[in-house]
Scaffold this active site. Structure first.
Site, short mmCIF file in Angstrom:
data_model
loop_
_atom_site.label_atom_id
_atom_site.label_comp_id
_atom_site.label_asym_id
_atom_site.label_seq_id
_atom_site.Cartn_x
_atom_site.Cartn_y
_atom_site.Cartn_z
N LEU A 56 0.86 -1.18 0.00
CA LEU A 56 0.00 0.00 0.00
C LEU A 56 0.90 1.23 0.00
O LEU A 56 2.01 1.19 0.54
CB LEU A 56 -0.90 0.02 1.24
CG LEU A 56 -2.02 -1.03 1.33
CD1 LEU A 56 -2.78 -0.85 2.64
CD2 LEU A 56 -2.97 -0.93 0.14
N ASP A 57 0.42 2.32 -0.59
CA ASP A 57 1.18 3.55 -0.58
C ASP A 57 1.46 4.02 0.84
O ASP A 57 0.73 3.68 1.79
CB ASP A 57 0.40 4.67 -1.31
CG ASP A 57 0.24 4.41 -2.79
OD1 ASP A 57 1.00 3.59 -3.33
OD2 ASP A 57 -0.65 5.02 -3.40
N TRP A 58 2.49 4.82 1.00
CA TRP A 58 2.92 5.37 2.29
C TRP A 58 1.76 6.00 3.05
O TRP A 58 1.58 5.78 4.24
CB TRP A 58 4.02 6.40 2.02
CG TRP A 58 4.60 7.07 3.22
CD1 TRP A 58 5.29 6.46 4.23
CD2 TRP A 58 4.59 8.46 3.51
NE1 TRP A 58 5.71 7.40 5.15
CE2 TRP A 58 5.30 8.64 4.73
CE3 TRP A 58 4.07 9.58 2.87
CZ2 TRP A 58 5.48 9.89 5.32
CZ3 TRP A 58 4.26 10.84 3.45
CH2 TRP A 58 4.95 10.98 4.66
N THR A 60 -1.57 5.57 2.41
CA THR A 60 -2.79 4.76 2.41
C THR A 60 -2.83 3.84 3.63
O THR A 60 -1.82 3.25 4.02
CB THR A 60 -2.87 3.92 1.13
OG1 THR A 60 -2.79 4.79 0.00
CG2 THR A 60 -4.17 3.14 1.07
N ARG A 157 -5.77 6.84 -7.15
CA ARG A 157 -5.57 8.28 -7.02
C ARG A 157 -5.53 8.97 -8.39
O ARG A 157 -6.14 10.03 -8.59
CB ARG A 157 -4.27 8.54 -6.24
CG ARG A 157 -4.30 7.93 -4.85
CD ARG A 157 -2.92 7.74 -4.24
NE ARG A 157 -2.30 9.02 -3.91
CZ ARG A 157 -1.11 9.12 -3.32
NH1 ARG A 157 -0.43 8.01 -3.00
NH2 ARG A 157 -0.61 10.31 -3.04
#
Length: 211
Positions: A56-58, A60, A157
């Site tokens: 997962l993104d930083w 998220t 996003r």
């Protein structure tokens, strides 16, 4: 480093499911000051056998599944590659989409001059598909469910920005009003469905968003 705010959702001898907090990398970054991450915290605090399967993104938050042995890792990785894993995200987006649900099918690629941004590119981009559903409407924003079919970096996003509804609090893709409308990126992995790597039962995990 302490386990801190990483909530354990489910654990057995094969898999580990956690709720990743915001502002935490999934795996170590290249820079020396980016070594703190979810996998390192888990491995150093009681789960030395944990193996990363997806990211997962930083910014998220939400559900991540980790394998606990090489065989489980291979099987879970195959499920992700073959798109057998079902993922659902809760998000807040700027404005109100005109329909109640729909899909976004726009190819994407990495934009090297603007690292780590991704862009829509109809010539060189890779296929990307997102399904979405409107859940609630508010004066300036909407709560939506996002269901990615593909798993491109920053896909949700970028896709929401592309249709004019960037996610609130997004430092990379939101315009000023959308960015300042929330203290953090409003994107949370709230649903995850996989087939257990050994007993083959279908497991459905849920973790509600806190925004």
């Amino acid at each position: 480093m302490p386990l801190s705010s990483i909530e354990i959702i489910y654990i057995d001898s094969q898999i580990l499911v956690v709720n990743k907090p915001t502002l935490l990398l999934s795996v170590p970054g290249r820079a020396e000051d980016n070594k703190d991450c979810l996998i390192t915290r888990l491995q150093e605090n009681g789960y030395p056998d944990a193996l990363i399967v997806h990211r997962l993104d930083w910014e998220t938050t939400g559900l991540m599944i980790l394998a606990r042995n090489p065989e489980a890792h291979r099987e879970l990785s195959r499920q992700f590659q073959d798109r057998e894993v079902k993922k659902g995200y809760t998000a807040l987006c700027w404005g109100e989409p005109s329909a109640n649900k729909g899909q976004i099918e726009l190819p994407m690629r990495y934009d090297p001059p603007n690292k780590p941004r991704q862009i829509i590119d109809h010539i060189q981009g890779k296929y990307a598909l997102t399904y979405w559903e409107k859940l609630e409407c508010h004066p300036t924003y909407s709560r939506i469910k996002l269901m990615p079919y593909t798993g491109r970096s920053h896909q949700l996003r970028v896709h929401m920005q592309a249709i004019g509804h960037p996610l609130l609090g997004d430092p990379l893709y939101a315009h000023r009003l959308a960015f300042t409308a929330a203290p953090r990126l409003c994107l949370h992995a709230s649903e995850l469905s996989i087939t257990h790597p050994t007993n083959k039962r279908r497991l459905n995990f849920k973790c509600p968003a806190t925004f």
